[in-house]
Design an enzyme around this catalytic site. Sequence first.
Site, PDB file in Angstrom:
ATOM      1  N   THR A 141       2.227   1.502  20.707  1.00 23.21           N
ATOM      2  CA  THR A 141       3.464   2.286  20.443  1.00 23.21           C
ATOM      3  C   THR A 141       3.121   3.692  20.425  1.00 23.21           C
ATOM      4  O   THR A 141       2.753   4.133  19.074  1.00 23.21           O
ATOM      5  CB  THR A 141       4.374   1.686  19.317  1.00 23.21           C
ATOM      6  OG1 THR A 141       4.495   0.423  19.393  1.00 23.21           O
ATOM      7  CG2 THR A 141       5.636   2.380  19.311  1.00 23.21           C
ATOM      8  N   LYS A 164       0.908  -1.089  -0.034  1.00 27.55           N
ATOM      9  CA  LYS A 164      -0.093   0.000   0.080  1.00 27.55           C
ATOM     10  C   LYS A 164       0.667   1.330  -0.030  1.00 27.55           C
ATOM     11  O   LYS A 164       0.310   2.251  -0.701  1.00 27.55           O
ATOM     12  CB  LYS A 164      -0.998  -0.156   1.207  1.00 27.55           C
ATOM     13  CG  LYS A 164      -2.048  -1.122   0.889  1.00 27.55           C
ATOM     14  CD  LYS A 164      -3.174  -0.700   2.250  1.00 27.55           C
ATOM     15  CE  LYS A 164      -4.341  -1.871   1.966  1.00 27.55           C
ATOM     16  NZ  LYS A 164      -5.382  -1.808   2.637  1.00 27.55           N
TER      17      LYS A 164
HETATM   18  P1  ATR Z   1      -2.150  -2.069   8.903  1.00 27.79           P
HETATM   19  O1  ATR Z   1      -1.415  -1.426   8.051  1.00 27.79           O
HETATM   20  O2  ATR Z   1      -2.717  -3.490   8.239  1.00 27.79           O
HETATM   21  O3  ATR Z   1      -3.274  -1.151   9.470  1.00 27.79           O
HETATM   22  P2  ATR Z   1       0.204  -2.271  10.651  1.00 27.79           P
HETATM   23  O4  ATR Z   1       0.985  -1.231  10.212  1.00 27.79           O
HETATM   24  O5  ATR Z   1       0.962  -3.683  10.689  1.00 27.79           O
HETATM   25  O6  ATR Z   1      -1.303  -2.550  10.042  1.00 27.79           O
HETATM   26  O7  ATR Z   1      -0.274  -1.914  12.151  1.00 27.79           O
HETATM   27  C1  ATR Z   1      -0.974  -2.826  13.022  1.00 27.79           C
HETATM   28  C2  ATR Z   1      -1.351  -2.112  14.041  1.00 27.79           C
HETATM   29  O8  ATR Z   1      -1.812  -3.056  15.059  1.00 27.79           O
HETATM   30  C3  ATR Z   1      -0.343  -1.094  14.883  1.00 27.79           C
HETATM   31  O9  ATR Z   1      -1.158   0.116  15.229  1.00 27.79           O
HETATM   32  C4  ATR Z   1       0.344  -1.866  16.013  1.00 27.79           C
HETATM   33  O10 ATR Z   1       0.644  -1.530  17.238  1.00 27.79           O
HETATM   34  P3  ATR Z   1       2.140  -1.028  17.311  1.00 27.79           P
HETATM   35  O11 ATR Z   1       2.323   0.047  16.200  1.00 27.79           O
HETATM   36  O12 ATR Z   1       2.416  -0.967  18.589  1.00 27.79           O
HETATM   37  O13 ATR Z   1       3.136  -2.229  16.659  1.00 27.79           O
HETATM   38  C5  ATR Z   1      -1.348  -2.866  16.099  1.00 27.79           C
HETATM   39  N1  ATR Z   1      -0.923  -3.994  17.037  1.00 27.79           N
HETATM   40  C6  ATR Z   1      -0.769  -5.366  16.584  1.00 27.79           C
HETATM   41  N2  ATR Z   1      -0.545  -6.455  17.406  1.00 27.79           N
HETATM   42  C7  ATR Z   1      -0.802  -5.470  18.467  1.00 27.79           C
HETATM   43  C8  ATR Z   1      -0.976  -6.100  19.759  1.00 27.79           C
HETATM   44  N3  ATR Z   1      -0.645  -7.348  20.475  1.00 27.79           N
HETATM   45  N4  ATR Z   1      -1.441  -5.068  20.809  1.00 27.79           N
HETATM   46  C9  ATR Z   1      -1.389  -3.794  20.660  1.00 27.79           C
HETATM   47  N5  ATR Z   1      -1.517  -3.517  19.373  1.00 27.79           N
HETATM   48  C10 ATR Z   1      -1.151  -4.122  18.353  1.00 27.79           C
END
Ligand code: ATR
Length: 487
Positions: free
Chosen positions: A365, A281
């Site tokens: 994060t 993307k």
């Molecule tokens: P996408 O582009 O598909 O939306 P991404 O860029 O991989 O996905 O982001 C995934 C989101 O899910 C992020 O906000 C991530 O949090 P971090 O920025 O802290 O990594 C969140 N996420 C994934 N696993 C998580 C978990 N176990 N607990 C909290 N947040 C999570």
Amino acid sequence: MFLCIPIPGPGLDSVRSQMTQALKLGTMIEWRLDLFEEIATEELLFLRRHYPLPIVATLKKHRTHFYLRHLQQLQPEIVDVELGIRREEMAEIKKELPHAHVMLSYHDHLHMPEDLNSLLHDMQQLSADYYKIAVTPHNAVEALKLVNFVREVNRVGGTLVGVGMDADGEIARLLAPIMGVPLTYACLDESCQTAPGQLSVDTMRNIYRVQDLSFDSQILGLIGDPVSKRRGYLVHNDVFEQLSLPAVYVRMRINGHELGAFLQEARALKWKGFSVTMPLKETVIPYLDKVDPAAKAIGAVNTIVWEDEQYVGYNFDGIGALEAIEAKRRVKGKLFIVVGAGGAAKAIAYEAKQRGATVVVVNRTYDRAKALADKLSVTVQPFQELQKLLQEADFLAQTTSVGMGHGNEETLITPQDLSKETLVFDAIAIPTETRLIRDAMFRGCEVVTGDKMWLEQARRQFSAWFPGVFSERKILDAYELANSRQP
Ligand code: ATR
């Protein structure tokens, strides 16, 4: 174009039962004589008379001589012989079977040859009515090279059959009508598959509708990695069928480093449009000719449209989510909490703000949430504040991957923290009812599921690919019906 159904046999009974099935489905059959046990010519002659379908009789080197004696009686429409056949043997076939067309075939079960042009040139040293190049592309770029090559050769005449083998060759099977091939292969079912990656008649006809496509049909598709579990192609193809649109939608596994070469091949085909998924993307943006301002602000593209000979990027993820949400309630002037800071979060936060919501982003994060908030000029709060925020939230948009996948019971939100005044949206589409959605329903909240977001963005993609052709009502109805029909 003939859809040619291979009959692998090997015994007489199986040949008969396969031909009975083929008769109901096919437009042509292929007798894999090289795989048949020694079946008496009289038996084959009987079948030939009682099953009125054109026949391709395929010979391989070691059996050529054995069957040639019988073919004179059987008189197949096409005889398929392997490259490497001696000139004298070829002359003998032509002499014995003056009414048959001869197809000269080349197979490579391991690779796709670098130079298809000189391969074909070498093959043409032996005169034949048709030539067949069956090769094994190792990625979508090679598969598209094959498609483009065969299409260009067939622009006049239509005498070259191109077959892509294995998973990455699939696209060259699905785009057969657009390649202008005289015939393509499809098996009765997996047990009758005669080449790796060969698709069934059912898939070719009922999902991809190859019988409705032609040299000038439009091509659409999903690019990303992985794509094999995605089901959107079923919905898009169903819609094309409902609207009698000569178009097909395919899926292609593509990595970031292949994008440049892939889009170059796609341009040659005037490929009409793409849906873009992870991990492309963001990485696709530099390869596009133009990017719509909203997609630029979000920093990600989920749709590509071929407009005036240019590839233009759009992002309908946020619009899809907000349309699904606003079908229930307007967001203007309301507190809209976004959980997560990935691509989906960005698109949704952007669109909610555009529609006048007060957007607050929280994420595990903090720094990622802060960067997103700064870029889009919305508010950020630490993750620990989520509980407090939920007391006042009008909308909660969950955009992380937590809870994704069948059987996944994870959630980031404690059910007790949910207020029944909050509309809860979960961007996850599989499963539709995530743990969060079930908790929210239990608390009495209004909910919007991720499949609705998918559907809304899908129909916007359609409108962007085919602007002004159908009314919005018609598109909406077609997508809703197609979606309801999927398993
Ligand atoms: P996408 O582009 O598909 O939306 P991404 O860029 O991989 O996905 O982001 C995934 C989101 O899910 C992020 O906000 C991530 O949090 P971090 O920025 O802290 O990594 C969140 N996420 C994934 N696993 C998580 C978990 N176990 N607990 C909290 N947040 C999570």
